[in-house]
Design an enzyme around this catalytic site. Structure first.
Site, PDB file in Angstrom:
ATOM      1  N   GLU D  37      71.838   0.067  12.380  1.00 31.83           N
ATOM      2  CA  GLU D  37      71.647  -0.605  11.086  1.00 31.83           C
ATOM      3  C   GLU D  37      72.269   0.260   9.995  1.00 31.83           C
ATOM      4  O   GLU D  37      71.609   1.083   9.375  1.00 31.83           O
ATOM      5  CB  GLU D  37      70.154  -0.818  10.825  1.00 31.83           C
ATOM      6  CG  GLU D  37      69.386  -1.484  11.957  1.00 31.83           C
ATOM      7  CD  GLU D  37      69.906  -2.865  12.303  1.00 31.83           C
ATOM      8  OE1 GLU D  37      70.164  -3.646  11.362  1.00 31.83           O
ATOM      9  OE2 GLU D  37      70.080  -3.147  13.505  1.00 31.83           O
ATOM     10  N   LYS D 168      51.977   5.360  21.734  1.00 33.51           N
ATOM     11  CA  LYS D 168      52.933   4.252  21.615  1.00 33.51           C
ATOM     12  C   LYS D 168      52.289   2.878  21.477  1.00 33.51           C
ATOM     13  O   LYS D 168      52.882   1.875  21.851  1.00 33.51           O
ATOM     14  CB  LYS D 168      53.907   4.284  22.802  1.00 33.51           C
ATOM     15  CG  LYS D 168      54.708   5.571  22.840  1.00 33.51           C
ATOM     16  CD  LYS D 168      55.417   5.810  24.144  1.00 33.51           C
ATOM     17  CE  LYS D 168      56.057   7.188  24.141  1.00 33.51           C
ATOM     18  NZ  LYS D 168      56.544   7.601  25.462  1.00 33.51           N
ATOM     19  N   ASP D 244      61.278  11.340  21.740  1.00 36.85           N
ATOM     20  CA  ASP D 244      60.888  10.113  22.419  1.00 36.85           C
ATOM     21  C   ASP D 244      60.663   9.066  21.328  1.00 36.85           C
ATOM     22  O   ASP D 244      59.597   9.009  20.709  1.00 36.85           O
ATOM     23  CB  ASP D 244      59.603  10.335  23.217  1.00 36.85           C
ATOM     24  CG  ASP D 244      59.258   9.115  24.070  1.00 36.85           C
ATOM     25  OD1 ASP D 244      59.835   8.044  23.826  1.00 36.85           O
ATOM     26  OD2 ASP D 244      58.410   9.240  24.968  1.00 36.85           O
ATOM     27  N   HIS D 339      72.933  -5.256   1.545  1.00 38.27           N
ATOM     28  CA  HIS D 339      73.116  -5.439   2.978  1.00 38.27           C
ATOM     29  C   HIS D 339      74.426  -6.134   3.302  1.00 38.27           C
ATOM     30  O   HIS D 339      75.175  -5.714   4.171  1.00 38.27           O
ATOM     31  CB  HIS D 339      71.952  -6.254   3.557  1.00 38.27           C
ATOM     32  CG  HIS D 339      70.838  -5.398   4.044  1.00 38.27           C
ATOM     33  ND1 HIS D 339      70.525  -5.251   5.361  1.00 38.27           N
ATOM     34  CD2 HIS D 339      69.985  -4.605   3.360  1.00 38.27           C
ATOM     35  CE1 HIS D 339      69.503  -4.424   5.484  1.00 38.27           C
ATOM     36  NE2 HIS D 339      69.145  -4.025   4.283  1.00 38.27           N
TER      37      HIS D 339
END
Lengths: 354, 354, 354, 354
Positions: D37, D168, D244, D339
């Site tokens: 992105e 997570k 991670d 954007h």
């Protein structure tokens, strides 16, 4: 506002007796339930009857108790807030002394803190004897807050309550850190009793519990609330015993576990946020005194013992209602029929008695 | 269990009057509050007095109303569950007809469904006239469930309630999809009134609201509960008007917004999960009838109008108590002093009146 | 900032093949996984191997798809916000037309709104063809917002994103209302395969799933996240296929269900928030194009078909890793030994290959 | 599966430098961000530039650090589970010794436990030197679990991970009890800089933050996630530094606070769950070593110092991107234009560089 008030007369019945054992009390006692929802009485009554089919009855284990109040400090910046937390960690004993000056019964048992930006949330934990401890905790927190403001540089008053307590809102913190009594209740129902009195099987209840209470609540975006209707039993019990019944909000958060053990049903309700007391607001009303006395919770005992007894009775009452409803839900149509039947009946008795 | 029951007499006072306007009712009315926590009365009373200092008073906007019940179906597998959802999406009108056969007042207004594994949770939404609608919704859901089991292949009964409703547990779904009345209340308090009657400033209340109600609850792991103590006012109001007060659990979830508007205070409470009715369980008790009548909620009106009136009065009552408490919290020591003072006073009147 | 950038080379392997069937694709395909956590490869590989022991493999059912963006409007007051919602409910078709002017592929498929105080959150839902749709949804929301500001009185710009979408934060709304692809995967593992390849029993996995994924996450204060480690598989798959991997945040929310069916294991992963696409940002990189092509997701198909295929492959990959890990956890010590062994091995190959 | 793997080449740029001070590091450093992105780079770049307009830059305060692993024990019943918790509370030192035998770097720093029914969840907390500590914690928990099973009567193995860790998945427990580094970042942006470089006002950003990040996320049913897009910056930073990156799930949970201080902007991001390390999995890759070295996180220092430095740089990076985006959102249309513009530009550079 004048000094005289009226009475909202909530219908109340004694249900049971429940058979209870465990690390707080071994007893057989009826329980008073005040509610506008009359089907609750026979529902809890069925659970109570089942408890009496077993030798030990409902085993209620009290695993923790503490009342909490969080204060909010505004610090000049995060480093100042961080310095304040280090001060707190080093002065626990001093703070415990401050608390002892406030009350004969309050004792500081823990402190947790969290910083966000320049805001410092401090959650004080107290033992509070036989009181549920809302006011005792607020009084002590007020004294602690003054002490902090005098002894820590760069911090100022934010609020005497920072919602990090948390009182009467459903949050995760109360279960994780403890607030009120934490009671685990267990009942092992023999296969024959499951069949004869609950008209179902242990496997069906276990499966329903996973699907409805665990998965259903999870999908709904619930927070630590895997049960069917703890709030109903708690409301009725709290009203009948003079508790601050708005605490059913956090009381509603608890976990039902059901297992099929070779046909027998292992059934357990864990209630980590039971806020109850036998002294304080509401306890001076005549019917409340009578109810607490009949429950054996006004005896001469060590401070805290009466309140703990009340807590395990409350928790056992919750198990009775939860078990009965889950069993009914395994049978299509049973709940509906029971409600329609009972309400018709009770409307009659209501009009007679109210 | 015999047919006669006792009464748990909860102390009750009328407080106010509150000034209310908005899309449901323009009125000035006192409200009955039944509670063991006597400081609640003057707290709401102060808010009510402030409402009367403004021309429109508390503007209460009802933006939605629906009662819900979720059923749980077990499908053979997820493809079968998915086929069932497509069937549901195509048969809304048929299902609405099924509901109409159950009740004169229940009307199906929406269906949502969610699949997890082979489980299908279906959340039915109903309008229920002047009833809060718990039983009406369960009755209708029972009929719908039978209809589905007869018409959809590969699905079987899971539960008449799947906790995806969600009743008396704090979840996100009720606020997002709607359950009960959704009422937004707003009050613009002139700067002078903030100063004179609340002894604080709009800026202080706005800041406290962000820190305590928004950030504090967030840190505690709360779920859609950015307020100080909605549960207190709801409990007292629900008991006094014969509601199922266990619904304060979801009622406790709502959002307080406070803004400093050039010294004036914009204060708003949004209560998306107000479960109230003027007919049904509990409403036949004499004092409840009297209270509902005095509130103007037993008038001859279109079905639903009385319940909507009750909802906006409940919501306005919540705003009064919330405003008063937040203002007190901006002043160090005020809350503690008020509680100590009032409880001493009320203990006297309690012993006299109870 | 110059125009040239470096490369973060994340180790990537193809694992499988997985056998997949269902309402989107019947296929057998290897999958690329890019990760720094090398034990993931054999873990998913084991699950893939198991999928091939069954005739239908992993049955993946796509039950919904939509991309969302919420805008925030500030209204003069709640009544004005409420009027705006009624306008919205009446002008869906007009708004759908506005969207069609923005993009060939975006189509408005739903609108939800919620009022808090004078704030109006509007959640637009779009179908977005083969794109995951972040930008398409923002572009469309931007046009819709302008349209609303021109056509509704008393509202002003709040934000083009109101966090009610919700993008890259874990919330309940995405699962309840839908965001991204909603895919349910199921695998029925024969008892012999459970024994021989997973070295455990269906009963043990089912029990562990209830205790760890459902109860454990609930106690931790989780939100719609009853699984072991969906995020690991999604991260690796997203990186390998050019997705915006920050969407693993909502991707991590999903529910694992495991049942002992007479010794066979029914195992299911429901992923309600899979945000994937085959066109758009990141898809033009050479290795991404190659990977998508090898996955069969760059074929000439109806718009949306390639993305749906990618979604079910992603979901099946998640099931493989989840199954393998849960099975390992039922055996004391297995997970630890596997990690130690693999990391030792892979450190060698890393130094060789990196 | 062969030993050779391919590479997923994620575009990476160095952005900054950021100016940082605080209790861990006073430095000015560029940061590497790997992402698909591309608008992220200039967004963080703008924030970095602003940090350099102030003398102290971003003040990053590390307030806590610990890595956790929860194990699950099955007890015979709740009383047995309760006895086990009392044993735990009395044997902390013994358990700390067990941990020291596992690792040179792991040190037991805390234990929390919670009982539900007959299930005992124990959350071990460790300091882990410069490693993020997933494996070190699992290894230590494995040894502790064996020790418990040998020394406590009536308990048996449940799981080496009970989801009460929590890894997570987005939960409340990590923020409340701590997991990873807890870093608070603050930046005081002078009014002129707010005007000239952010094209907005402090008041607008403060208001937007309350409405979008606090209220918007709350309404969506979020859990401790009052921010705009922490996950984006964390993903890019984690990929570039060999972390991670699935830990962005809990990393996404944090709180942005913004205040208008007489025209200046007080802006703060609190990240309670930053899981980062400078040694361990992924850190041996050449580009990761190079990046960590350039960040000054491979210096000869006391164990833990390099990881703490990395944590505050990560947190400061998050602040830069968060500030830039929130500012943009206060201006209608700005985000969309940015954007569209950047992606057009970057598509060119991508095709050149990839």
């Amino acid at each position: 506002m004048n000094d005289v008030h009226e009475i909202a007369g909530v219908p109340m019945r004694w249900v049971g007796p429940l058979r209870i054992s465990g690390n707080v009390a071994t007893t057989e006692t009826e329980v008073p339930l005040a509610t506008y929802e009359s089907p609750l009485w026979p529902s809890v009554g069925r659970g109570a009857k089942i408890s009496r089919q077993t030798e030990r009855g409902i085993v209620a284990t009290l695993v923790d108790e503490r009342m909490t109040r969080s204060v909010l400090l505004e610090a000049e910046d995060a480093p100042t807030a961080y310095a304040a937390t280090r001060w707190l960690d080093m002065h626990f004993e001093d703070l415990a002394k401050v608390v002892r000056t406030c009350s004969r019964f309050a004792e500081l048992v823990g402190i947790r803190h969290e910083i966000t930006a320049n805001l410092l949330f401090i959650r004080f934990e107290f033992s509070t004897g036989d009181a549920s401890g809302h006011n005792m905790a607020t009084l002590a927190a007020d004294a602690l807050l003054s002490h902090l403001l005098h002894n820590i540089a760069g911090v100022s008053y934010g609020s005497i309550s920072g919602n990090y307590c948390t009182d009467k809102k459903a949050t995760a913190i109360n279960g994780i850190l403890g607030r009120g009594k934490n009671v685990v209740t267990e009942l092992l129902v023999p296969r024959a009793v499951v069949t004869d009195m609950l008209h179902t099987t242990a496997a069906k209840i276990a499966e329903l519990n996973v699907r409805k209470n665990l998965i259903g609540t999870l999908l709904a975006g619930g927070i630590r609330s895997a049960n069917s209707h703890y709030a109903n039993m708690l409301l009725a019990f709290y009203l009948a015993t003079g508790q601050d019944a708005a605490n059913i909000v956090e009381g509603s958060q608890g976990v039902t576990v059901a297992e099929d053990r070779e046909g027998d049903l292992y059934f357990s309700c864990t209630l980590p946020n039971l806020i109850v007391g036998t002294v304080g607001n509401g306890k001076g009303l005549d019917f409340v005194e009578a109810n607490l006395t009949r429950l054996g919770c006004r005896a001469e005992r060590e401070p805290g013992e009466n309140a703990r007894r009340l807590a395990v009775i409350a928790a056992a009452t919750v198990l009775c209602g939860e078990l009965s409803t889950l069993a009914a839900l395994t049978n299509p149509g049973e709940l509906m029929r029971a409600h329609l039947h009972l309400e018709r009946e009770n409307n009659v008795s209501h009009s007679g008695a109210a």
